[in-house]
Design an enzyme around this catalytic site. Structure first.
Site, short mmCIF file in Angstrom:
data_model
loop_
_atom_site.label_atom_id
_atom_site.label_comp_id
_atom_site.label_asym_id
_atom_site.label_seq_id
_atom_site.Cartn_x
_atom_site.Cartn_y
_atom_site.Cartn_z
N HIS A 1 40.14 33.50 40.64
CA HIS A 1 40.51 32.72 41.83
C HIS A 1 39.82 31.35 41.84
CE1 HIS A 1 37.14 34.47 44.68
NE2 HIS A 1 36.67 33.49 43.93
N ASN B 1 38.00 37.22 39.14
CA ASN B 1 39.44 37.52 39.03
C ASN B 1 40.26 36.25 38.80
OD1 ASN B 1 39.31 36.24 41.50
ND2 ASN B 1 40.24 37.90 42.69
N GLU C 1 43.64 33.76 45.67
CA GLU C 1 43.52 34.98 44.89
C GLU C 1 44.73 35.10 43.94
OE1 GLU C 1 40.73 36.19 45.06
OE2 GLU C 1 40.06 36.87 47.04
N ASP D 1 37.13 25.95 51.35
CA ASP D 1 37.49 27.13 52.15
C ASP D 1 36.41 27.47 53.17
OD1 ASP D 1 35.60 27.94 50.27
OD2 ASP D 1 37.01 29.13 49.10
#
Ligand code: PGA
Length: 259
Positions: A156, A154, A161, A85
């Site tokens: 990810h 979380n 996400e 990313d």
């Protein structure tokens, strides 16, 4: 530190929902084991496509790969790298851009040909074309052999996400508030953290032949437990790796404490 040829043994191995979890004493041991695995696979192959991650977790693994390279035991001359990313609208020269991170921690320190290192351009005028070109490039090169991943608090993976579709591909994503808050430590203020990124999709990751996810510290314990022992659900993107047939997690005792 260990030589590339030494074996670092996990203190415990858990196999659940198709994921092999190797638990190591501490972050140092995780990094040594991860680097040994990556170096071994690169060396065993005449052409190797390596997926890379940023974040604080893999830094020691990159240091160890550099050390093995400097010891004359590992060449990257036949390696092509693809990064997960990049932030949208951050120039590659910005010290928080992921191109900058990769150059600093690995790419500039080993003998990988720079023309074979691919980090998405978050400043592309046509960002959708940039994303499809990235997918096309991976395909044209024969797919990713091993994708190294971190995991967010979380759950990810990359910037996929919670809610990211199992068949998602490289695209522009909106960062969760908690991800921006996690990453604010690297920027002057929370407002400086970009709101968007370009990220390889869940399917881009699960298409790779092998996946190696690293997690260290108690802050990752819930996410690791949800990924390995929870339902295979878009609520925890890392749990979508349960459907992949060659996924290893290397974690330290702290990150494994809910398993
Ligand atoms: P970290 O980030 O290694 O800095 O904890 C991991 C991630 O968000 O994927």
């Amino acid at each position: 530190m260990t030589s590339a040829k030494q074996t670092i043994s996990p203190v415990r191995v858990v196999k659940k929902n198709g994921i092999r979890v190797e638990v190591y004493e501490d972050a140092e041991a995780v990094s040594a084991a991860a680097a040994a695995m990556i170096a071994g696979r690169i060396t065993a192959s005449s052409k190797f496509n390596l997926g890379l991650a940023t974040g604080s977790t893999p830094i020691k693994t990159y240091d160890e790969l550099v050390r093995i390279h400097e010891a004359g035991e590992l060449t990257f001359s036949h390696v092509t790298s693809f990064n997960l990313d990049e932030y949208v609208n951050l120039p590659p020269t910005h010290d928080q851009s992921y191109r900058y991170f990769m150059m600093k921690h690995l790419l500039d320190r080993v003998d990988i040909p720079l023309y074979n290192t691919f980090v998405l351009n978050g400043q592309a005028v046509d960002v959708d074309a940039e994303c499809s070109a990235f997918e096309g490039l991976i395909k044209a090169r024969g797919g990713v052999d091993l994708w190294l991943l971190g995991i967010g608090g979380n759950g990810h993976i990359g910037f996929n996400e919670p809610g990211s579709a199992v068949d998602s591909r490289t695209r522009v994503v909106t960062l969760d508030d908690c991800t921006r808050a996690d990453n604010a430590r690297f920027f002057a203020t929370l407002d400086d953290v970009p709101t968007h990124a370009v990220s390889a999709g869940v399917q881009t990751i699960t298409d790779s032949h092998a996946v190696l996810l690293l997690a260290t510290g108690a802050g990752k314990a819930n996410a690791v437990a949800a990924a390995v022992a929870g339902d295979c659900s878009v609520d925890c993107p890392a749990s979508l790796l349960q459907g992949h047939d060659d996924t290893t997690f290397m974690v330290d005792v702290q990150a494994a404490k809910m398993l």
